[in-house]
Motif scaffolding. Structure first.
Motif, PDB file in Angstrom:
ATOM      1  N   VAL A   1      -1.145  39.355  29.431  1.00  0.00           N
ATOM      2  CA  VAL A   1      -0.333  40.148  28.510  1.00  0.00           C
ATOM      3  C   VAL A   1      -1.222  40.643  27.379  1.00  0.00           C
ATOM      4  CG1 VAL A   1       1.599  40.118  26.891  1.00  0.00           C
ATOM      5  CG2 VAL A   1       1.768  38.866  29.050  1.00  0.00           C
ATOM      6  N   ASN A   2      -1.323  41.950  27.251  1.00  0.00           N
ATOM      7  CA  ASN A   2      -2.151  42.550  26.203  1.00  0.00           C
ATOM      8  C   ASN A   2      -1.386  42.553  24.883  1.00  0.00           C
ATOM      9  OD1 ASN A   2      -4.040  43.996  24.738  1.00  0.00           O
ATOM     10  ND2 ASN A   2      -3.411  45.971  25.572  1.00  0.00           N
ATOM     11  N   CYS A   3      -1.983  42.020  23.847  1.00  0.00           N
ATOM     12  CA  CYS A   3      -1.310  41.924  22.553  1.00  0.00           C
ATOM     13  C   CYS A   3      -1.728  43.020  21.588  1.00  0.00           C
ATOM     14  CB  CYS A   3      -1.569  40.556  21.919  1.00  0.00           C
ATOM     15  SG  CYS A   3      -0.807  39.212  22.851  1.00  0.00           S
ATOM     16  N   ARG A   4      -2.552  43.966  22.063  1.00  0.00           N
ATOM     17  CA  ARG A   4      -2.938  45.100  21.213  1.00  0.00           C
ATOM     18  C   ARG A   4      -1.882  46.199  21.337  1.00  0.00           C
ATOM     19  NH1 ARG A   4      -7.778  47.655  19.372  1.00  0.00           N
ATOM     20  NH2 ARG A   4      -9.005  45.947  20.227  1.00  0.00           N
ATOM     21  N   GLU A   5      -1.359  46.640  20.230  1.00  0.00           N
ATOM     22  CA  GLU A   5      -0.393  47.743  20.233  1.00  0.00           C
ATOM     23  C   GLU A   5      -0.530  48.492  18.918  1.00  0.00           C
ATOM     24  OE1 GLU A   5       4.384  48.442  20.951  1.00  0.00           O
ATOM     25  OE2 GLU A   5       3.343  46.800  21.938  1.00  0.00           O
ATOM     26  N   SER A   6      -0.800  49.802  19.025  1.00  0.00           N
ATOM     27  CA  SER A   6      -1.051  50.593  17.827  1.00  0.00           C
ATOM     28  C   SER A   6       0.209  50.724  16.972  1.00  0.00           C
ATOM     29  CB  SER A   6      -1.546  51.989  18.219  1.00  0.00           C
ATOM     30  OG  SER A   6      -0.570  52.665  18.986  1.00  0.00           O
ATOM     31  N   GLY A   7       0.007  50.678  15.662  1.00  0.00           N
ATOM     32  CA  GLY A   7       1.109  50.884  14.731  1.00  0.00           C
ATOM     33  C   GLY A   7       2.105  49.755  14.642  1.00  0.00           C
ATOM     34  N   ILE A   8       1.715  48.560  15.105  1.00  0.00           N
ATOM     35  CA  ILE A   8       2.666  47.453  15.117  1.00  0.00           C
ATOM     36  C   ILE A   8       2.627  46.644  13.819  1.00  0.00           C
ATOM     37  CG2 ILE A   8       1.144  45.660  16.075  1.00  0.00           C
ATOM     38  CD1 ILE A   8       3.468  44.760  17.811  1.00  0.00           C
ATOM     39  N   GLY A   9       1.628  46.908  12.964  1.00  0.00           N
ATOM     40  CA  GLY A   9       1.442  46.099  11.755  1.00  0.00           C
ATOM     41  C   GLY A   9       2.661  46.046  10.861  1.00  0.00           C
ATOM     42  N   THR A  10       3.291  47.211  10.616  1.00  0.00           N
ATOM     43  CA  THR A  10       4.474  47.229   9.746  1.00  0.00           C
ATOM     44  C   THR A  10       5.627  46.476  10.375  1.00  0.00           C
ATOM     45  OG1 THR A  10       3.786  49.376   8.861  1.00  0.00           O
ATOM     46  CG2 THR A  10       6.077  48.730   8.508  1.00  0.00           C
ATOM     47  N   SER A  11       5.811  46.628  11.691  1.00  0.00           N
ATOM     48  CA  SER A  11       6.897  45.921  12.384  1.00  0.00           C
ATOM     49  C   SER A  11       6.700  44.413  12.289  1.00  0.00           C
ATOM     50  CB  SER A  11       6.969  46.353  13.851  1.00  0.00           C
ATOM     51  OG  SER A  11       7.382  47.703  13.945  1.00  0.00           O
ATOM     52  N   LEU A  12       5.454  43.959  12.406  1.00  0.00           N
ATOM     53  CA  LEU A  12       5.172  42.524  12.267  1.00  0.00           C
ATOM     54  C   LEU A  12       5.535  42.039  10.863  1.00  0.00           C
ATOM     55  CD1 LEU A  12       1.718  42.337  14.085  1.00  0.00           C
ATOM     56  CD2 LEU A  12       3.850  41.285  14.868  1.00  0.00           C
ATOM     57  N   ALA A  13       5.186  42.837   9.861  1.00  0.00           N
ATOM     58  CA  ALA A  13       5.511  42.467   8.477  1.00  0.00           C
ATOM     59  C   ALA A  13       7.023  42.406   8.268  1.00  0.00           C
ATOM     60  CB  ALA A  13       4.887  43.472   7.509  1.00  0.00           C
ATOM     61  N   VAL A  14       7.745  43.382   8.848  1.00  0.00           N
ATOM     62  CA  VAL A  14       9.206  43.382   8.732  1.00  0.00           C
ATOM     63  C   VAL A  14       9.794  42.155   9.427  1.00  0.00           C
ATOM     64  CG1 VAL A  14      11.328  44.595   9.412  1.00  0.00           C
ATOM     65  CG2 VAL A  14       9.378  45.885   8.505  1.00  0.00           C
ATOM     66  N   MET A  15       9.259  41.805  10.614  1.00  0.00           N
ATOM     67  CA  MET A  15       9.763  40.641  11.337  1.00  0.00           C
ATOM     68  C   MET A  15       9.606  39.369  10.506  1.00  0.00           C
ATOM     69  SD  MET A  15       8.575  39.035  15.020  1.00  0.00           S
ATOM     70  CE  MET A  15       6.951  38.562  14.391  1.00  0.00           C
ATOM     71  N   ILE A  16       8.437  39.185   9.901  1.00  0.00           N
ATOM     72  CA  ILE A  16       8.219  38.008   9.073  1.00  0.00           C
ATOM     73  C   ILE A  16       9.101  38.061   7.828  1.00  0.00           C
ATOM     74  CG2 ILE A  16       6.538  36.728   7.686  1.00  0.00           C
ATOM     75  CD1 ILE A  16       6.185  36.402  10.702  1.00  0.00           C
ATOM     76  N   GLY A  17       9.212  39.240   7.226  1.00  0.00           N
ATOM     77  CA  GLY A  17      10.029  39.386   6.019  1.00  0.00           C
ATOM     78  C   GLY A  17      11.493  39.081   6.263  1.00  0.00           C
ATOM     79  N   ILE A  18      12.058  39.620   7.347  1.00  0.00           N
ATOM     80  CA  ILE A  18      13.476  39.404   7.619  1.00  0.00           C
ATOM     81  C   ILE A  18      13.724  37.968   8.087  1.00  0.00           C
ATOM     82  CG2 ILE A  18      13.602  40.100  10.070  1.00  0.00           C
ATOM     83  CD1 ILE A  18      16.087  41.783   9.264  1.00  0.00           C
ATOM     84  N   THR A  19      12.711  37.367   8.745  1.00  0.00           N
ATOM     85  CA  THR A  19      12.822  35.958   9.157  1.00  0.00           C
ATOM     86  C   THR A  19      12.855  35.048   7.936  1.00  0.00           C
ATOM     87  OG1 THR A  19      11.693  36.367  11.263  1.00  0.00           O
ATOM     88  CG2 THR A  19      11.724  34.091  10.462  1.00  0.00           C
ATOM     89  N   LEU A  20      11.950  35.283   6.985  1.00  0.00           N
ATOM     90  CA  LEU A  20      11.924  34.473   5.764  1.00  0.00           C
ATOM     91  C   LEU A  20      13.198  34.668   4.940  1.00  0.00           C
ATOM     92  CD1 LEU A  20       8.198  35.014   4.669  1.00  0.00           C
ATOM     93  CD2 LEU A  20       9.219  32.897   5.553  1.00  0.00           C
ATOM     94  N   THR A  21      13.705  35.908   4.913  1.00  0.00           N
ATOM     95  CA  THR A  21      14.954  36.182   4.193  1.00  0.00           C
ATOM     96  C   THR A  21      16.097  35.386   4.790  1.00  0.00           C
ATOM     97  OG1 THR A  21      14.223  38.438   3.660  1.00  0.00           O
ATOM     98  CG2 THR A  21      16.581  37.982   3.494  1.00  0.00           C
TER      99      THR A  21
END
Length: 312
Positions: A93-113
């Motif tokens: 499974v390739n974990c490289r995906e362009s433009g995913i940085g913001t989505s990762l930040a949102v995932m962590i942010g909404i998880t912590l919220t």
């Protein structure tokens, strides 16, 4: 035995009803000449989350908040360890995906919220409204970013939604069938899960975190495993990130706006931390572009199995 059959029947109905609703809604959107970008980022995404949404709503209405909350927390854990781990046993499974940085930040942010909200007590309407606003802001950013990248970067939702109905009557039948089937499937699922919990002497939360969560994650799991089996590319890590954001923002947000959700102390002390840990694992894999190979997939599946055992 009847409770097990009821649960299985409910999950089967949810899968098929959700699929028909998505295909009907996308078919209708295309007939109305709606922007393909909007179809891919909203209609398809909302439609594929419909089974989890109806299960959580039904559980909340039935007073079994453990299933409603456990379904989302458990699904987010399963999306990482199971949906990424299983196809890695067949294909890297390739974990490289362009433009995913913001989505990762949102995932962590909404998880912590969500974690803070669960720590403070029951999820009320204000909590739900905050989660829905975060979800809306994320969608708005996705649409804006995709449009700035140009038409060539618009995701093709036909890879995810095939065999769209062409006739108007068939499109209507798909939508009506999905809207009828989803609440029926949700009722069967929650009813069967509740009876199994009482039969096993387990909590509704435990059943929500495991059986129901895995069941509602089956479409994503089957899709990722079949893709790996056909050597057509393993599951995109972005799909997992997006699904986890939708689970919290749309499903928990929407459910708690309608009905407050009680929080089981077990989720606060254990499960939400597991959810955060697997979310951080996704961030690490994507940031350092670490492919998930067979050994990594096996480790993820073993960790998931150990987690399931720990719940009971």
């Amino acid at each position: 035995m009847l409770s097990i059959l009821t649960l299985i029947a409910g999950l089967v109905v949810l899968v098929f009803a959700g699929d028909y609703l998505v295909r009907g809604a996308v078919g209708l959107a295309e007939k109305l000449s709606i922007d393909p970008l909007i179809i891919g980022l909203t209609i398809v995404a909302f439609g594929t989350s419909a089974p989890e949404l109806f299960v959580s709503l039904q559980a909340a209405f039935d007073g079994v908040s453990g299933i409603a909350l456990g379904n989302v927390v458990g699904s987010n854990i399963a999306n990482v360890l199971l949906v990424l781990g299983a196809p890695a046993m067949l294909m890297s499974v390739n974990c490289r995906e362009s433009g995913i940085g913001t989505s990762l930040a949102v995932m962590i942010g909404i998880t912590l919220t969500l974690m803070v909200m669960m720590w403070l007590g029951p999820l009320g309407r204000l909590d739900g409204a905050i989660l829905l606003v975060m979800m809306g802001a994320y969608l708005a950013w996705q649409i804006k970013a995709a449009r700035q990248c140009g038409a060539g970067n618009v995701p093709d939702y036909h890879d995810e939604v095939a065999d769209l109905p062409q006739q108007t009557w068939k499109t209507t039948a798909f939508i009506i069938g999905g809207l009828i089937g989803l609440p029926i499937g949700a009722w069967l699922t929650v009813d069967g899960a509740s009876h199994i919990a009482r039969m096993l002497g387990a909590s509704e939360t435990a059943i929500g975190l495991t059986i129901v969560a895995i069941g509602t994650s089956l479409p994503e799991l089957v899709t990722s495993v079949m893709a790996a089996w056909r050597k057509s590319g393993a599951v995109a890590i972005g799909n997992v990130v997006g699904s986890n954001i939708f689970n919290i923002g749309l499903i928990l947000g929407g459910t708690s706006v309608i009905l407050p959700i009680d929080v089981d102390p077990r989720i606060v002390s254990i499960d939400m931390w597991v959810m955060l840990a697997v979310s951080l694992l996704v961030v690490a894999l994507a940031h350092w572009n670490v492919p998930i190979k067979k050994l990594g997939g096996m480790a993820m599946l073993l960790i998931f199995a150990a987690y399931i055992l720990s719940v009971f």
